[in-house]
Enzyme design. Structure first.
Site, mmCIF file in Angstrom:
data_model
loop_
_atom_site.group_PDB
_atom_site.id
_atom_site.type_symbol
_atom_site.label_atom_id
_atom_site.label_comp_id
_atom_site.label_asym_id
_atom_site.label_seq_id
_atom_site.Cartn_x
_atom_site.Cartn_y
_atom_site.Cartn_z
ATOM 1 N N HIS A 82 16.017 8.357 7.537
ATOM 2 C CA HIS A 82 15.530 7.633 6.366
ATOM 3 C C HIS A 82 15.311 8.593 5.208
ATOM 4 O O HIS A 82 14.753 9.679 5.375
ATOM 5 C CB HIS A 82 14.212 6.917 6.665
ATOM 6 C CG HIS A 82 13.637 6.225 5.480
ATOM 7 N ND1 HIS A 82 14.093 4.995 5.043
ATOM 8 C CD2 HIS A 82 12.668 6.594 4.610
ATOM 9 C CE1 HIS A 82 13.429 4.639 3.962
ATOM 10 N NE2 HIS A 82 12.547 5.590 3.681
ATOM 11 N N ASP A 161 5.243 -6.180 4.879
ATOM 12 C CA ASP A 161 5.565 -5.171 3.873
ATOM 13 C C ASP A 161 6.156 -5.799 2.622
ATOM 14 O O ASP A 161 5.878 -5.344 1.510
ATOM 15 C CB ASP A 161 6.534 -4.138 4.448
ATOM 16 C CG ASP A 161 6.908 -3.085 3.420
ATOM 17 O OD1 ASP A 161 5.995 -2.365 2.962
ATOM 18 O OD2 ASP A 161 8.096 -2.990 3.054
ATOM 19 N N ARG A 168 1.945 -4.560 -4.779
ATOM 20 C CA ARG A 168 1.703 -3.184 -5.220
ATOM 21 C C ARG A 168 2.481 -2.874 -6.490
ATOM 22 O O ARG A 168 2.009 -2.163 -7.390
ATOM 23 C CB ARG A 168 2.096 -2.193 -4.121
ATOM 24 C CG ARG A 168 1.131 -2.147 -2.944
ATOM 25 C CD ARG A 168 1.714 -1.375 -1.779
ATOM 26 N NE ARG A 168 2.110 -0.033 -2.184
ATOM 27 C CZ ARG A 168 3.129 0.641 -1.662
ATOM 28 N NH1 ARG A 168 3.874 0.090 -0.719
ATOM 29 N NH2 ARG A 168 3.404 1.848 -2.086
ATOM 30 N N SER A 183 4.369 1.566 4.556
ATOM 31 C CA SER A 183 5.482 0.711 4.135
ATOM 32 C C SER A 183 6.793 1.202 4.733
ATOM 33 O O SER A 183 7.549 0.440 5.346
ATOM 34 C CB SER A 183 5.573 0.677 2.610
ATOM 35 O OG SER A 183 6.728 -0.015 2.177
ATOM 36 N N LYS A 187 8.886 -0.402 8.658
ATOM 37 C CA LYS A 187 10.283 -0.844 8.784
ATOM 38 C C LYS A 187 11.047 0.022 9.773
ATOM 39 O O LYS A 187 11.893 -0.469 10.531
ATOM 40 C CB LYS A 187 10.958 -0.825 7.412
ATOM 41 C CG LYS A 187 10.359 -1.830 6.429
ATOM 42 C CD LYS A 187 11.166 -1.946 5.171
ATOM 43 C CE LYS A 187 11.003 -0.754 4.249
ATOM 44 N NZ LYS A 187 9.694 -0.724 3.580
#
Length: 454
Positions: A82, A161, A168, A183, A187
């Site tokens: 990621h 999320d 947010r 967050s 995922k």
């Protein structure tokens, strides 16, 4: 439990219990808490923070708010990678095929881009026929067949999320490390991989502008991953300059293909790919790693394995298998994308060269401004429903440290719209700084920094 009491508790800086966090997330998903009260708690968290245990509990509650994908049928460690978001970051298009060629399966669920940060799914959409919308069955079929799959996130993946992030974004509570980390990791945990390597971007083109905050985010995400029983490692990499030579969608696919074929390889991109892939290989726990008795030898061994698979062409073959498995046209990859950049762009798409206005050295090509220019050219979205121009973007002919003469081409910009082209050119010129003296690059500005927290 009472949401007002929970808000008051966090407002005072007290820790929330696991039960309070799970109760809150459950009601966020079912819509029984009004947005204004959810926003109040988010602001309290932003101002007062969360400890390690709270942040892990929040991430796990968010992960379990929807579907939890199961990859155990693969029968070995499945990896995920990621990035926290960057400009010109086509790393996933390269890393996945490299690892698959090494026998390490990579199962990814990626997102689309918004603003200056490009999305991997948008890039893959530039390949004719490629499908990122996969059923669970098709996802596993592709992963088993080619060792790498990259699909769009499902609607039921960490739905909490989606609600919290939307709030947010409009309540000034984005810049909270516990909220950012939970967050991202919610995922990743819901996606089902056994081990995760995180590429935390640092610089003007990243959310974390300085190294200290990037380290803090990396440490927090590693803590969450370890707390959830996942192997995790983090790489902190520079995002003061666009990564590689291209920013866009088809342009970045072209660069990734060239990279896998050993053509026109950008050194910063190569260093990052080598670092991330070696980390993933180490986390995979492959049998050949057993008996290597020092971390330094382990890293050298893993990096050499990665270099070999890049050099022998196996990673490129793996990329073709990946594309074919998800319906993409491999003839397009092998034929059209083998041509020069100028020849893969249709004749009705405009191009403009941005040239150096004086002699000197390129001392800056700001990633944030370049990303904004690319977005205005049509390669990115200002709003969620904006249509992407797959051919739009920036092809950099010069990089930081290069000497230029007045009139030399620094970059070629592409767009299908005249007004967008004019905006993009104007913005991109602000990204470039030319100085009379060649500036010394300091350690950490360009060099990839790796942090192992697990």
């Amino acid at each position: 439990m009472n949401i007002i009491e929970i808000i008051e508790k966090k407002k005072k800086g007290e820790s929330l219990t696991k039960q309070e966090i799970e109760w809150f997330i459950d009601r966020v998903v079912n819509g029984s808490i009004p947005d204004y009260q959810t926003s109040a708690l988010l602001m309290a968290i932003c101002l007062k923070g969360m400890d390690k245990r709270e942040t892990t509990d929040l991430a796990l509650a968010m992960a379990h708010s929807g579907d939890m994908f199961d990859m155990s049928a693969i029968g070995c460690v499945v990896l995920d990678k990621h990035s926290t978001g960057g400009v010109g970051d086509k790393t996933s298009l390269i890393v996945g095929p490299v690892m698959a060629a090494l026998g390490v399966p990579v199962g990814k669920m990626s997102g689309r881009g918004l603003g200056i940060t490009g999305g991997t799914i948008d890039k893959l959409d530039a390949i004719p026929g490629f499908s990122s919308d996969l059923s669970d069955e098709k996802f596993m079929e592709c992963l088993k067949a080619s060792g790498f799959v990259d699909a769009a996130q499902t609607k039921n993946l960490a739905p909490a999320d989606k609600v919290l992030y939307a709030l947010r974004d409009v309540t000034g509570t984005v810049d909270s490390i516990p909220l950012i980390a939970s967050s991202i990791m919610s995922k990743k945990l819901a996606s089902g991989a056994d081990a995760i390597v995180l590429d935390v971007k640092c610089g003007n083109g990243a959310f974390m502008n300085d190294l200290d905050s990037a380290k803090q985010l990396a440490e927090t995400m590693i803590d969450i991953g370890n707390g959830a029983g996942r192997k995790c490692s983090a790489v902190i990499s520079d995002m003061n300059e666009p990564l590689g030579y291209t920013v866009g969608n088809l342009l970045e696919v072209k660069e990734a293909v060239d990279f896998l074929k050993g053509v026109n390889v950008n050194s910063r991109l190569y260093d990052l790919v080598l670092t991330i892939c070696s980390e993933m290989y180490i986390l995979s726990g492959r049998p050949e790693l057993n008996g290597i008795d020092s971390k330094e030898r382990l890293i050298r061994f893993a990096k050499q394995i990665v270099k070999d698979v890049l050099a022998n062409g196996d990673a490129y073959k793996s990329f073709l298998m990946f594309v074919k498995g998800q319906g993409g046209e491999t003839d397009f990859i092998e034929n059209e994308l083998s041509m020069d950049y100028e020849n893969i762009i249709p004749s009705d798409v405009m191009s403009t060269d941005v040239k150096a206005e004086k002699d000197g050295y390129i001392s800056a090509i700001r990633a944030d401004i370049t990303g904004r220019a690319s977005m205005h050219l049509g390669a990115g979205r200002m709003e969620l429903d904006d249509e992407i121009d797959q051919y739009a973007g920036v092809y950099l002919k010069k990089k930081i440290g290069d000497e230029v003469k007045a009139g030399d081409v620094i970059a070629t910009l592409y767009s299908s719209d005249k007004d967008k082209m004019n905006d993009g050119v104007k913005i991109f010129k602000e990204a470039v700084t030319i100085t009379t003296e060649k500036e010394q690059v300091q350690d950490g500005d360009i060099i990839v920094q790796i942090q192992r927290f697990n």
